[in-house]
Structure formats: C-alpha cells, structure tokens
Design an enzyme around this catalytic site. Structure first.
Site, PDB file in Angstrom:
ATOM      1  N   CYS A  60       0.824  -1.201   0.000  1.00 26.23           N
ATOM      2  CA  CYS A  60       0.000   0.000   0.000  1.00 26.23           C
ATOM      3  C   CYS A  60       0.872   1.271   0.000  1.00 26.23           C
ATOM      4  CB  CYS A  60      -1.010  -0.035   1.140  1.00 26.23           C
ATOM      5  SG  CYS A  60      -2.415   1.072   0.856  1.00 26.23           S
TER       6      CYS A  60
ATOM      7  N   HIS B 182      -3.495  -5.321   0.374  1.00 28.53           N
ATOM      8  CA  HIS B 182      -2.991  -5.725   1.695  1.00 28.53           C
ATOM      9  C   HIS B 182      -2.946  -7.248   1.830  1.00 28.53           C
ATOM     10  CE1 HIS B 182      -2.889  -1.806   3.854  1.00 28.53           C
ATOM     11  NE2 HIS B 182      -3.720  -1.470   2.886  1.00 28.53           N
TER      12      HIS B 182
ATOM     13  N   GLU C  83      -1.203  -8.894   3.871  1.00 21.18           N
ATOM     14  CA  GLU C  83      -0.995  -9.298   5.274  1.00 21.18           C
ATOM     15  C   GLU C  83      -2.299  -9.592   5.993  1.00 21.18           C
ATOM     16  OE1 GLU C  83      -2.188  -5.056   5.760  1.00 21.18           O
ATOM     17  OE2 GLU C  83      -1.121  -6.236   4.256  1.00 21.18           O
TER      18      GLU C  83
END
Length: 262
Positions: A114, A221, A223
């Site tokens: 990001c 994202h 994660e």
C-alpha cells in the site's frame, strides 16, 4: 535449529496519548511471524543518516514497507498537496527514500504494501494520483464503510502480468484483492516493471528490473488473513523464502528478469 530471519518493519510517526510515537499495526508483524520471520520495528526520523541506516539494514534479512493512513508528501514528486491529502508523515518519507536504495544495494529482500508500494514508485522517480476517485476513467479504490472484515474483503480483480515476479509466485493470471487506498501510481518510476493492473488500468503491483533479490510491492494488503487467500499466501511465502536465503548466506540471489528477458 537456525535462527529465524530478522525483517525490519518501517514505523510510522504518530501521536499516541499526546506523545510522539513510532508504531506499526499488529497485522503486519503478526503476518511476518506467521511465516517464520522475526519482525524488528525500525523508528523513523527526518534527519536519517545514510551511513547509520546502511549499518542498520546490513544486520537484517529483509525489509517490509507497510501501509499507513499517511501519504507521501507530494513535494517528493514535484507537486503540491491536493485537498484530499490530509495526513502526512515527513519522518517516514525521509527514512524510506534513504532506505530503499540502500536495501537494493545490500541485496535485501523487500516487500512494499500500500503506502510502501507508492513509496517504491516515488523512490524510483515516479509520481502519484493524490485522489484516484477523482481521475477520469479510474474507479473509486477506497475501502467500503463498515468493520474491518468489510474493509479488507476482496474488492476487485487484478490481471497479473505474464513472465514477471508475481506470476512466478502465483500461476493464475487473475485474482481478487482488497482495496483500501485513495492514492495510486500516476507516472511509473523508471526501472520498475508492472506486475499487475486493476480493471481500470491502475497499476496494482510493481517489481524492480534487475533486482538481485526479491523486490515486490503491491497496492493491496496481503498481510490481512493471508492463509485464506492463495495470492496473499504466495506473496508472503515468496518473501519469507528470500529472507531465509539471505539469512543463510545464500550465494545465488534470485535476480528479477527484465521484461525483455522474461
């Protein structure tokens, strides 16, 4: 049992209970830990000194540039702030623009997420749309209202470029990703390869041409609950493998092909 690779995680400067703080949200460090890496949060200051930064990065086996609520100051790519660009972090700007070339010089595996994706583009001389939703022909890439589950749910498709780094990690040419950003790449940095695009043509992933180790940055994202999304898992597994190779003193770093070589 060999020690787990150490991965530096860039901090953000924020005010917490009235005090300046260096901080990272949990999902980034927890994801690294889940994939066998030991995260080390690195503070950021505006007066970062390249020699000290190089000595610090040399102790690490990888570097993660996280997402953030803040945006790079537009002066870093020769523009003035748009009204939508309301939250900045000049200390992080200074740190990351120092760290990125040093990390590449040290053959340090690097993953940008990001804001980290946007930082890599600016570090290579690129520029950003400050409000993607106001650019003709582009979608609104901001997160929907609601709880975290709603915000981080898959939002749109991406098309993965054949022959690139991301395609080498994930063989399927399309995937669904989340979308929680207002800014995006306008002018691609020189020396970066496009790894994926959104349906509106906005660049969603890049790599560094000829990088001597894993160097990938994505606008979404991965994660967030990576075990539930095959693409997210593949990215983190690829980064973790590169960090392990670095920790073990691997003598055959994985070079990223240029588009002509791919």
């Amino acid at each position: 049992m060999p020690p787990r690779p150490l991965v530096g995680v860039i901090a953000c400067r924020r005010t917490v209970e009235g005090h300046p703080a260096h901080m990272v949200t949990d999902k980034y460090v927890s994801a690294l830990r889940e994939f066998g890496l030991d995260p080390v949060v690195i503070p950021v200051w505006e007066d970062v000194e390249p020699g000290a930064a190089s000595a610090l990065l040399a102790r690490l086996d990888g570097l993660l540039l996280t997402g953030s609520y803040s945006n790079m100051h537009p002066s870093r790519y020769g523009e003035t702030s748009a009204p939508e660009n309301t939250y900045e972090d000049p200390a992080r700007d200074a740190a990351v623009l120092c760290w990125v070339p040093l990390a590449l010089e040290l053959r340090l595996p690097l993953l940008g997420i990001c804001r980290g994706f946007q930082e890599l583009n600016v570090a290579f001389g690129g520029s950003l749309h400050q409000a993607v939703q106001k650019v003709a022909g582009l979608m609104d890439h901001r997160e929907p209202k609601g709880d975290l589950e709603a915000q981080f749910a898959p939002s749109h498709a991406i098309s993965i470029s054949p022959g690139g780094v991301l395609a080498g990690l994930y063989a399927v040419p399309e995937a669904q990703v989340n979308s929680l950003h207002q800014q995006g790449i306008a002018r691609l940095g020189e020396g970066l390869n496009i790894e994926a695009v959104a349906p509106d043509g906005l660049i969603e992933a890049v790599s560094v041409s000829g990088a001597a180790s894993f160097t990938l940055a994505v606008q979404w994202h991965p994660e967030w609950k990576p075990r539930e999304h095959a693409l997210y898992q593949a990215i983190l597994e690829g980064f973790a493998a590169a960090c392990r190779d670095k920790a073990e003193g691997g003598t055959l770093p994985t070079c990223h092909p240029t588009r002509e070589e791919a």
